[in-house]
Design an enzyme around this catalytic site. Structure first.
Site, PDB file in Angstrom:
ATOM      1  N   ARG A   1      56.213  -2.875  -7.461  1.00 55.62           N
ATOM      2  CA  ARG A   1      57.360  -2.929  -6.541  1.00 55.62           C
ATOM      3  C   ARG A   1      58.563  -2.179  -7.121  1.00 55.62           C
ATOM      4  O   ARG A   1      59.290  -1.510  -6.401  1.00 55.62           O
ATOM      5  CB  ARG A   1      57.721  -4.393  -6.246  1.00 55.62           C
ATOM      6  CG  ARG A   1      56.662  -5.058  -5.370  1.00 55.62           C
ATOM      7  CD  ARG A   1      56.798  -6.554  -5.368  1.00 55.62           C
ATOM      8  NE  ARG A   1      58.042  -7.012  -4.804  1.00 55.62           N
ATOM      9  CZ  ARG A   1      58.558  -8.214  -5.000  1.00 55.62           C
ATOM     10  NH1 ARG A   1      57.916  -9.075  -5.768  1.00 55.62           N
ATOM     11  NH2 ARG A   1      59.678  -8.549  -4.437  1.00 55.62           N
TER      12      ARG A   1
ATOM     13  N   ARG B   1      56.312 -16.811  -4.961  1.00 54.33           N
ATOM     14  CA  ARG B   1      55.828 -15.752  -4.071  1.00 54.33           C
ATOM     15  C   ARG B   1      54.622 -15.071  -4.706  1.00 54.33           C
ATOM     16  O   ARG B   1      54.658 -14.720  -5.884  1.00 54.33           O
ATOM     17  CB  ARG B   1      56.947 -14.717  -3.850  1.00 54.33           C
ATOM     18  CG  ARG B   1      57.766 -14.999  -2.613  1.00 54.33           C
ATOM     19  CD  ARG B   1      58.963 -14.122  -2.525  1.00 54.33           C
ATOM     20  NE  ARG B   1      58.655 -12.686  -2.526  1.00 54.33           N
ATOM     21  CZ  ARG B   1      59.543 -11.745  -2.218  1.00 54.33           C
ATOM     22  NH1 ARG B   1      60.772 -12.083  -1.881  1.00 54.33           N
ATOM     23  NH2 ARG B   1      59.224 -10.475  -2.251  1.00 54.33           N
TER      24      ARG B   1
ATOM     25  N   ARG C   1      61.895 -17.184  -9.919  1.00 51.77           N
ATOM     26  CA  ARG C   1      62.180 -17.308  -8.479  1.00 51.77           C
ATOM     27  C   ARG C   1      61.231 -18.310  -7.808  1.00 51.77           C
ATOM     28  O   ARG C   1      60.029 -18.326  -8.043  1.00 51.77           O
ATOM     29  CB  ARG C   1      62.042 -15.954  -7.791  1.00 51.77           C
ATOM     30  CG  ARG C   1      62.070 -16.086  -6.265  1.00 51.77           C
ATOM     31  CD  ARG C   1      62.557 -14.867  -5.571  1.00 51.77           C
ATOM     32  NE  ARG C   1      61.694 -13.719  -5.715  1.00 51.77           N
ATOM     33  CZ  ARG C   1      61.984 -12.514  -5.212  1.00 51.77           C
ATOM     34  NH1 ARG C   1      63.125 -12.328  -4.574  1.00 51.77           N
ATOM     35  NH2 ARG C   1      61.159 -11.522  -5.383  1.00 51.77           N
TER      36      ARG C   1
ATOM     37  N   LYS D   1      69.499  -9.620  -3.482  1.00 46.51           N
ATOM     38  CA  LYS D   1      69.882  -9.223  -2.114  1.00 46.51           C
ATOM     39  C   LYS D   1      69.782 -10.395  -1.145  1.00 46.51           C
ATOM     40  O   LYS D   1      70.696 -10.664  -0.379  1.00 46.51           O
ATOM     41  CB  LYS D   1      68.974  -8.083  -1.600  1.00 46.51           C
ATOM     42  CG  LYS D   1      69.038  -6.820  -2.425  1.00 46.51           C
ATOM     43  CD  LYS D   1      68.179  -5.717  -1.833  1.00 46.51           C
ATOM     44  CE  LYS D   1      66.699  -6.051  -1.786  1.00 46.51           C
ATOM     45  NZ  LYS D   1      66.070  -6.233  -3.098  1.00 46.51           N
TER      46      LYS D   1
ATOM     47  N   ARG E   1      64.536   0.855   3.411  1.00 47.87           N
ATOM     48  CA  ARG E   1      64.020   1.031   2.056  1.00 47.87           C
ATOM     49  C   ARG E   1      63.466   2.427   1.823  1.00 47.87           C
ATOM     50  O   ARG E   1      62.975   2.701   0.734  1.00 47.87           O
ATOM     51  CB  ARG E   1      62.897   0.027   1.826  1.00 47.87           C
ATOM     52  CG  ARG E   1      63.329  -1.245   1.090  1.00 47.87           C
ATOM     53  CD  ARG E   1      62.088  -2.090   0.958  1.00 47.87           C
ATOM     54  NE  ARG E   1      62.069  -2.998  -0.104  1.00 47.87           N
ATOM     55  CZ  ARG E   1      62.194  -4.323   0.025  1.00 47.87           C
ATOM     56  NH1 ARG E   1      62.474  -4.845   1.189  1.00 47.87           N
ATOM     57  NH2 ARG E   1      62.047  -5.091  -1.004  1.00 47.87           N
TER      58      ARG E   1
HETATM   59  P1  ADP Z   1      65.971  -9.984  -3.801  1.00 50.29           P
HETATM   60  O1  ADP Z   1      66.194 -10.478  -2.407  1.00 50.29           O
HETATM   61  O2  ADP Z   1      66.878  -8.848  -4.158  1.00 50.29           O
HETATM   62  O3  ADP Z   1      64.533  -9.668  -4.119  1.00 50.29           O
HETATM   63  P2  ADP Z   1      66.640 -12.740  -4.587  1.00 50.29           P
HETATM   64  O4  ADP Z   1      67.916 -12.967  -3.848  1.00 50.29           O
HETATM   65  O5  ADP Z   1      65.436 -13.434  -4.105  1.00 50.29           O
HETATM   66  O6  ADP Z   1      66.367 -11.159  -4.793  1.00 50.29           O
HETATM   67  O7  ADP Z   1      66.911 -13.148  -6.121  1.00 50.29           O
HETATM   68  C1  ADP Z   1      65.878 -13.044  -7.088  1.00 50.29           C
HETATM   69  C2  ADP Z   1      65.931 -14.253  -8.013  1.00 50.29           C
HETATM   70  O8  ADP Z   1      67.097 -14.185  -8.835  1.00 50.29           O
HETATM   71  C3  ADP Z   1      65.997 -15.601  -7.302  1.00 50.29           C
HETATM   72  O9  ADP Z   1      65.276 -16.541  -8.068  1.00 50.29           O
HETATM   73  C4  ADP Z   1      67.505 -15.923  -7.291  1.00 50.29           C
HETATM   74  O10 ADP Z   1      67.760 -17.324  -7.248  1.00 50.29           O
HETATM   75  C5  ADP Z   1      67.944 -15.326  -8.618  1.00 50.29           C
HETATM   76  N1  ADP Z   1      69.308 -14.769  -8.608  1.00 50.29           N
HETATM   77  C6  ADP Z   1      69.925 -14.110  -7.594  1.00 50.29           C
HETATM   78  N2  ADP Z   1      71.163 -13.716  -7.967  1.00 50.29           N
HETATM   79  C7  ADP Z   1      71.330 -14.123  -9.251  1.00 50.29           C
HETATM   80  C8  ADP Z   1      72.406 -14.024 -10.210  1.00 50.29           C
HETATM   81  N3  ADP Z   1      73.557 -13.408  -9.911  1.00 50.29           N
HETATM   82  N4  ADP Z   1      72.220 -14.575 -11.439  1.00 50.29           N
HETATM   83  C9  ADP Z   1      71.040 -15.190 -11.748  1.00 50.29           C
HETATM   84  N5  ADP Z   1      70.003 -15.322 -10.906  1.00 50.29           N
HETATM   85  C10 ADP Z   1      70.134 -14.807  -9.670  1.00 50.29           C
HETATM   86  P1  AMP Z   2      61.373  -8.491   0.000  1.00 51.22           P
HETATM   87  O1  AMP Z   2      61.285  -9.889   0.489  1.00 51.22           O
HETATM   88  O2  AMP Z   2      62.550  -7.749   0.546  1.00 51.22           O
HETATM   89  O3  AMP Z   2      61.249  -8.395  -1.500  1.00 51.22           O
HETATM   90  O4  AMP Z   2      60.096  -7.734   0.610  1.00 51.22           O
HETATM   91  C1  AMP Z   2      58.785  -8.148   0.291  1.00 51.22           C
HETATM   92  C2  AMP Z   2      57.786  -7.061   0.669  1.00 51.22           C
HETATM   93  O5  AMP Z   2      57.823  -6.841   2.088  1.00 51.22           O
HETATM   94  C3  AMP Z   2      58.020  -5.690   0.036  1.00 51.22           C
HETATM   95  O6  AMP Z   2      57.465  -5.568  -1.265  1.00 51.22           O
HETATM   96  C4  AMP Z   2      57.316  -4.782   1.055  1.00 51.22           C
HETATM   97  O7  AMP Z   2      55.906  -4.801   0.897  1.00 51.22           O
HETATM   98  C5  AMP Z   2      57.645  -5.457   2.381  1.00 51.22           C
HETATM   99  N1  AMP Z   2      58.918  -4.935   2.956  1.00 51.22           N
HETATM  100  C6  AMP Z   2      60.045  -5.639   3.202  1.00 51.22           C
HETATM  101  N2  AMP Z   2      60.992  -4.853   3.728  1.00 51.22           N
HETATM  102  C7  AMP Z   2      60.452  -3.615   3.815  1.00 51.22           C
HETATM  103  C8  AMP Z   2      60.928  -2.341   4.247  1.00 51.22           C
HETATM  104  N3  AMP Z   2      62.171  -2.188   4.716  1.00 51.22           N
HETATM  105  N4  AMP Z   2      60.077  -1.276   4.183  1.00 51.22           N
HETATM  106  C9  AMP Z   2      58.826  -1.406   3.730  1.00 51.22           C
HETATM  107  N5  AMP Z   2      58.313  -2.561   3.275  1.00 51.22           N
HETATM  108  C10 AMP Z   2      59.119  -3.661   3.318  1.00 51.22           C
END
Ligand code: ADP
Ligand code: AMP
Length: 213
Positions: free
Chosen positions: A167, A156, A123, A9, A84
């Site tokens: 999660r 992270r 990541r 995302k 969420r």
């Molecule tokens: P989210 O915001 O949904 O938690 P991220 O955008 O941080 O996810 O992506 C999670 C991990 O996967 C990161 O290390 C990112 O670089 C990698 N990633 C994202 N999209 C892809 C993809 N299409 N193919 C492979 N790796 C990806």
């Molecule tokens: P993310 O970076 O989107 O993976 O979010 C990291 C963490 O932040 C999540 O695991 C939650 O603990 C908190 N968080 C982010 N967005 C929300 C949301 N919309 N509602 C509740 N918790 C959130």
């Protein structure tokens, strides 16, 4: 942007924000910044984030409401990681209605479970601007440093396997019902996330441009 944690995302939201010249609003990034700055809200959020739980709705809604009052959202915005829960989604509708605004589309990124775990383990995120990288699939040009701002990349704390499991559980229980919620409002766009980052980006943009016609 909807989808399980690790689906991509943040990665896709950032690319969309660049493409359409609008801000990316990531609640996760806002919380991480507040944790780093050690603000009272950051301290509260950290308790939940560290254990892989969602931050309580009232805290999240408050920060989104504040963010949507900023003038840079006037031309549009990408919401990343919000809403969420069903309650957050309902409150978002009310907030936007008051501003005579609405949601154009909800992008739901679908990814196989085994691919998600691999995405988490590789990541790396920028401590400063929040950009997300992957050691194998999206490595930075200079190892350990952010392409966008040059700052240090870190793992992270909530990407540790036990926290990731929690999660994913939270996602299934509280966030997955949003798929049906937005389907019923005819806003949902399903995207196959099991492709490269650029391919996923292209399919999102193609779908959005198709919707415009
Ligand atoms: P989210 O915001 O949904 O938690 P991220 O955008 O941080 O996810 O992506 C999670 C991990 O996967 C990161 O290390 C990112 O670089 C990698 N990633 C994202 N999209 C892809 C993809 N299409 N193919 C492979 N790796 C990806
Ligand atoms: P993310 O970076 O989107 O993976 O979010 C990291 C963490 O932040 C999540 O695991 C939650 O603990 C908190 N968080 C982010 N967005 C929300 C949301 N919309 N509602 C509740 N918790 C959130």
């Amino acid at each position: 942007m909807l989808g399980p944690p690790g689906a991509g995302k943040g990665t896709q939201a950032r690319k969309l924000a660049e493409e359409f010249h609008i801000p990316q609003i990531s609640t996760g990034d806002i919380f991480r910044k507040a944790v780093q700055d050690n603000t009272p809200m950051g301290k509260k959020a950290k308790e939940y984030m560290d254990s892989g739980m969602l931050v309580p709705d009232d805290i999240v809604i408050g920060i989104v409401e504040e963010r949507l009052d900023q003038p840079d959202v006037n031309a549009g915005f990408v919401l990343d990681g919000f809403p969420r829960t069903l309650y957050q989604a309902e409150r978002l509708e009310q907030i936007l209605q008051k501003k005579a605004r609405g949601i154009d589309a909800v992008i739901n990124i679908r990814v196989r479970r085994d691919a998600i775990i691999e995405r988490f383990t590789g990541r790396r995120v920028c401590k400063s601007c929040g950009a997300s990288y992957h050691v194998k699939y999206n490595p930075p040009r200079r190892p350990g440093l952010c392409d966008a701002c040059g700052n240090e990349l870190v793992i992270r704390p909530d990407d540790e396997l036990e926290t990731v499991k929690k999660r994913l559980e939270e996602y299934e229980q509280k966030t997955a019902p949003l798929i049906e919620f937005y389907q019923s409002r005819r806003l949902l766009i399903d995207i196959d996330g099991d492709k490269t980052i650029d391919e996923v980006h292209k399919s999102i943009v193609d779908m959005l441009r198709g919707e415009e016609k």
